[in-house]
Write a protein that holds these residues in place. Sequence first.
Motif, PDB file in Angstrom:
ATOM      1  N   ARG A   1       0.842  -1.187   0.000  1.00 11.05           N
ATOM      2  CA  ARG A   1       0.000   0.000   0.000  1.00 11.05           C
ATOM      3  C   ARG A   1       0.878   1.238   0.000  1.00 11.05           C
ATOM      4  NH1 ARG A   1      -3.392   1.557   4.807  1.00 11.05           N
ATOM      5  NH2 ARG A   1      -2.547  -0.362   5.587  1.00 11.05           N
TER       6      ARG A   1
ATOM      7  N   ARG B   1       2.049   2.050  -3.398  1.00  8.85           N
ATOM      8  CA  ARG B   1       1.005   2.697  -4.198  1.00  8.85           C
ATOM      9  C   ARG B   1       0.908   4.182  -3.827  1.00  8.85           C
ATOM     10  NH1 ARG B   1      -3.961   0.812  -6.053  1.00  8.85           N
ATOM     11  NH2 ARG B   1      -2.890  -1.083  -6.664  1.00  8.85           N
TER      12      ARG B   1
ATOM     13  N   MET C   1       1.187   7.426  -6.279  1.00 12.52           N
ATOM     14  CA  MET C   1       0.058   8.337  -6.414  1.00 12.52           C
ATOM     15  C   MET C   1       0.427   9.745  -5.931  1.00 12.52           C
ATOM     16  SD  MET C   1      -1.933   6.353  -7.913  1.00 12.52           S
ATOM     17  CE  MET C   1      -3.712   6.238  -7.986  1.00 12.52           C
TER      18      MET C   1
ATOM     19  N   LYS D   1      -1.927  16.746  -5.093  1.00 11.14           N
ATOM     20  CA  LYS D   1      -3.233  17.312  -4.744  1.00 11.14           C
ATOM     21  C   LYS D   1      -4.305  16.221  -4.735  1.00 11.14           C
ATOM     22  CE  LYS D   1      -6.293  20.506  -4.123  1.00 11.14           C
ATOM     23  NZ  LYS D   1      -6.406  21.064  -2.788  1.00 11.14           N
ATOM     24  N   ALA D   2      -4.320  15.429  -5.811  1.00 12.38           N
ATOM     25  CA  ALA D   2      -5.333  14.384  -5.895  1.00 12.38           C
ATOM     26  C   ALA D   2      -5.117  13.336  -4.815  1.00 12.38           C
ATOM     27  CB  ALA D   2      -5.313  13.736  -7.276  1.00 12.38           C
ATOM     28  N   ALA D   3      -3.855  13.041  -4.496  1.00 10.18           N
ATOM     29  CA  ALA D   3      -3.582  12.065  -3.446  1.00 10.18           C
ATOM     30  C   ALA D   3      -4.101  12.577  -2.107  1.00 10.18           C
ATOM     31  CB  ALA D   3      -2.084  11.776  -3.371  1.00 10.18           C
ATOM     32  N   GLU D   4      -3.870  13.846  -1.856  1.00  9.64           N
ATOM     33  CA  GLU D   4      -4.359  14.425  -0.611  1.00  9.64           C
ATOM     34  C   GLU D   4      -5.886  14.354  -0.551  1.00  9.64           C
ATOM     35  OE1 GLU D   4      -3.612  18.563  -0.111  1.00  9.64           O
ATOM     36  OE2 GLU D   4      -4.276  18.535   1.973  1.00  9.64           O
ATOM     37  N   LEU D   5      -6.531  14.662  -1.672  1.00 10.59           N
ATOM     38  CA  LEU D   5      -7.990  14.625  -1.714  1.00 10.59           C
ATOM     39  C   LEU D   5      -8.530  13.214  -1.503  1.00 10.59           C
ATOM     40  CD1 LEU D   5      -8.802  17.094  -4.628  1.00 10.59           C
ATOM     41  CD2 LEU D   5      -9.411  17.347  -2.237  1.00 10.59           C
ATOM     42  N   ALA D   6      -7.707  12.206  -1.816  1.00  6.84           N
ATOM     43  CA  ALA D   6      -8.155  10.825  -1.616  1.00  6.84           C
ATOM     44  C   ALA D   6      -7.751  10.317  -0.236  1.00  6.84           C
ATOM     45  CB  ALA D   6      -7.592   9.923  -2.704  1.00  6.84           C
ATOM     46  N   GLY D   7      -7.315  11.215   0.619  1.00  4.47           N
ATOM     47  CA  GLY D   7      -7.034  10.833   1.986  1.00  4.47           C
ATOM     48  C   GLY D   7      -5.637  10.296   2.228  1.00  4.47           C
ATOM     49  N   VAL D   8      -4.757  10.400   1.237  1.00  2.00           N
ATOM     50  CA  VAL D   8      -3.379   9.938   1.439  1.00  2.00           C
ATOM     51  C   VAL D   8      -2.623  10.982   2.266  1.00  2.00           C
ATOM     52  CG1 VAL D   8      -1.196   9.371   0.312  1.00  2.00           C
ATOM     53  CG2 VAL D   8      -3.355   8.658  -0.718  1.00  2.00           C
TER      54      VAL D   8
ATOM     55  N   ILE E   1     -12.874  11.292   5.689  1.00  2.00           N
ATOM     56  CA  ILE E   1     -13.307  10.093   4.971  1.00  2.00           C
ATOM     57  C   ILE E   1     -13.718   9.017   5.975  1.00  2.00           C
ATOM     58  CG2 ILE E   1     -12.535   8.197   3.475  1.00  2.00           C
ATOM     59  CD1 ILE E   1     -10.564  10.242   2.201  1.00  2.00           C
TER      60      ILE E   1
ATOM     61  N   SER F   1      -8.213  18.090 -10.697  1.00  2.00           N
ATOM     62  CA  SER F   1      -7.421  18.161  -9.471  1.00  2.00           C
ATOM     63  C   SER F   1      -7.701  16.976  -8.567  1.00  2.00           C
ATOM     64  CB  SER F   1      -7.677  19.482  -8.742  1.00  2.00           C
ATOM     65  OG  SER F   1      -8.969  19.490  -8.205  1.00  2.00           O
TER      66      SER F   1
ATOM     67  N   PHE G   1      -6.190  11.078 -10.999  1.00  2.00           N
ATOM     68  CA  PHE G   1      -4.862  10.786 -11.537  1.00  2.00           C
ATOM     69  C   PHE G   1      -5.067  10.363 -12.984  1.00  2.00           C
ATOM     70  CE2 PHE G   1      -5.089   9.854  -7.078  1.00  2.00           C
ATOM     71  CZ  PHE G   1      -3.961  10.437  -6.556  1.00  2.00           C
TER      72      PHE G   1
ATOM     73  N   LEU H   1      -2.340  -4.338   3.952  1.00  2.00           N
ATOM     74  CA  LEU H   1      -1.029  -3.772   3.655  1.00  2.00           C
ATOM     75  C   LEU H   1      -0.588  -4.017   2.212  1.00  2.00           C
ATOM     76  CD1 LEU H   1       0.538  -2.200   5.688  1.00  2.00           C
ATOM     77  CD2 LEU H   1       2.015  -4.186   6.050  1.00  2.00           C
TER      78      LEU H   1
ATOM     79  N   PRO I   1      -1.860  -4.375  -1.475  1.00  2.00           N
ATOM     80  CA  PRO I   1      -3.009  -4.225  -2.376  1.00  2.00           C
ATOM     81  C   PRO I   1      -3.168  -5.456  -3.265  1.00  2.00           C
ATOM     82  CG  PRO I   1      -1.619  -2.270  -2.426  1.00  2.00           C
ATOM     83  CD  PRO I   1      -0.872  -3.313  -1.650  1.00  2.00           C
TER      84      PRO I   1
END
Lengths: 327, 507
Positions: free
Chosen positions: A195, A198, A202, A208-215, B336, B349, B352, B372, B374
């Motif tokens: 994980r 990944r 990402m 920005k997109a990673a942050e928006l997906a909770g990363v 989330i 934005s 990906f 852990l 994927p």
Amino acid sequence: MSTPNDDSPKPTPRWRAFLAKSREFAPVWTLLALILFFSVYSDSFLSLENAANILNQVALLAIMGTGITFVLLTAQIDLSVSYMATFAGVVAAYYTAGHLPQPWPIVAALLAAGALGWINGVGTARLGIPSFMVTLAMSLIASGLSLYLTRGRILFELPALSETLGSGRIFGVKWLVIVAALTLLVGHLVLKYTRFGRYVYMTGASPKAAELAGVNTKGVITAVMVIGALTAGLAGVVGIGRLGSATPTAFDGMLIDAIGAVVLGGTSLFGGVGGIPQTIVGLLILGVLRNGLDQVSVDIYMKTLITGIILLAALVFNILFAGRKEA
Amino acid sequence: MDTTSPLLELRNVAKQFGGIQALVGIDFDVRPGEVHALVGENGAGKSTMMKILAGVIPEYEGTMVWKGRPVRLRNPRHALDLGIAMIHQELSVMPELTVAENIFLGRQPLRAGTVDWARMFREAEAVLAELGFDHVNVREPLERYPLGVHQLSEIARALTSGAELIIMDEPTSALSPMETRHLLELTRELAATGKSVVYISHFLEEVTWVADRVTVLRDGRKIATLEARKTDKQELVRLMLGKEAAFFEESYMSGRDVEDPHAGARPVLTLERLTRPRAFSDVSFTLHAGEILGLYGLIGSGHFELGEAIYGLHRPTAGRILLEGQPVPAGPRRAIDRGVAYVPPSRRSGLFLEKPIYQNVTLPWLAQISGLVPQVPKEVRVTDEVIRRVGVRPPDPQKEVLYLSGGNQQKVAIARWLVRPPKVFVVSEPTRGMDVGAKEEVMKILHELSEAGVAVLLISSEPETVLAASERILVMAKGRIVREFVGETVTKEQLLHAASGELAEAR
């Protein structure tokens, strides 16, 4: 039905697929071309012995390059790796000379490098200092620490483990090459099959997109800077074994080769694209080039120039294809 | 007075963008000493027209006439040389430099090859005094002053560069009521000294106050040019919307029972006096389970920032966000985990583009799907299910998002949140740039979610979007909630009216 908006399905343009493929495979072609070239123009190049030579020559770079691959994949850079390697080597030798029982000098060396990497990470991710600036400062700090600990002298007392891994053999294979291969393997497994791996890709592809997906992108960037430092530290610890001593500038000069190899392989400077297989190709390109130029009768004073030109070409290529991203 | 020969004229100007007619047969003129306002909905062609006037778009059909002579602007520099200056909505100032440097940016007075600071300060002071702002110290960095002064320094820059026509694009959208008033008065003064202004704004009260004439655009066409004195906000809104306004009057918010449909519904999200400077202030409302609440505002009114705040992307300086009675800690991850989902207004934005659909969809859920390590086959299965539910075409989880059409990309952004149905779904501009079919599909998904008990906050600057889906609509203007429509028939006209601000009130 279809309006002027962009809602009709777009076919995958063939030229784009072709570009993507050539981006992937250009380094491989480069490598094959170089091998072919040197095989033709040198009698001594194409031999098992020389192949082993090349692997041995790039082994330290491979250890360092593993960490750099992580760093570049998140679109950061680390200009302090080679200095941290020197520093780790100095720490390991310093505590060995100070009679700290083994393996603590090596543990101390790796911890020290990891701590510097953590500072790089915090400076980049939390404080928002561009990574090239933070790590540039860190290169001075690591270099300064090496000089301070050694008082400018060369340390000859090394951990036994360093000597074994750096210059010993097992079943006729150099330990150094095995360590390098294992490091690359672990790096590859982490990047491709965890994980965290990944998240690394990402975060590099779009922070920005990673942050928006909770990363937790700041955490990811801090972690890769630590990984970069740890592999540098490992390179330093086994590297002193290969050199037979720890000097305050032992590995400083490897910086350009280490980053260059990763980029030559095709890992994007803009993050998100690349990986360990690419890095391996890049390492081999660099190794074959360095080794091959020694075998053919090239003016010895031209070697650096030629290597530089090829690195520049790889960078141009890297940027050109990265530029296509947004098209 | 109609005999005054115009400073600038457009004759039969048209512009296409890849088959889309952005402007058709535009005739337009600006007289010396006139403030000529340009109004229209988003997408009506205002910005295209303004870019043609400022030399940003050199390729177009038709003729531009400047002081009686046909010209074809090559670039913004050329426009500036002729005397046409543009002040963008996003100011192009350098906050770290002094006020004077900003005014003389790129053309500082020189003496022997070096900047003649004394002269620059003197001249900057002179022009500001002329504009009635002699309290501004031109030696101070611009960042020490409020946005109104930033705006002012751009105007001063235009004036000192010898501009005779100044194009102002939404100049007041970020200004406080006080600053707005100063700017409007300043604009009148400019006109009184013979300068001409093209004034582009959504705020119709301001327009009717400041302009001499108003030109209304709709769908790339000029609908009318009116004397500002003889028109009013109602008429302008009607002209901007056209015939369809009558249609919208009846068609919306009649889908469900009228009488406060959620009187007994469970509140899920409560905002209490939420404030963040330069974005929104004192915003309070409650979102109920199973409700679709529309949040409408013009671009720049703070509604998108509000959505970001709910998702934890940045901290408000005052007020609270309560999810089922508990405050939500900052950060998207925690949001989330607590059941908040968010789709940003710009789909690029949030996605990906270079990565396959499944990686886009599963990123927030990697830990839940496979721990852990994927497991791609499992990810692909999960993705396959949700993208089929929202109708992504082609439903191929391995395909890179890049190769999908805009509408399908948006569906991917929404599909991600169907993996685990959220409690609160904040969607910004879910249907922008989509064709009618795709729009309806997205709206259907939102309805299905709300029927399943999800509280949906639908944020948009497109009146149709909020009207089509919401049972309750809040209207934001300049960072505040200015109107709430519940259980009544609402028209696009009323929405636009509410959002375009009451100037009298703003003062």
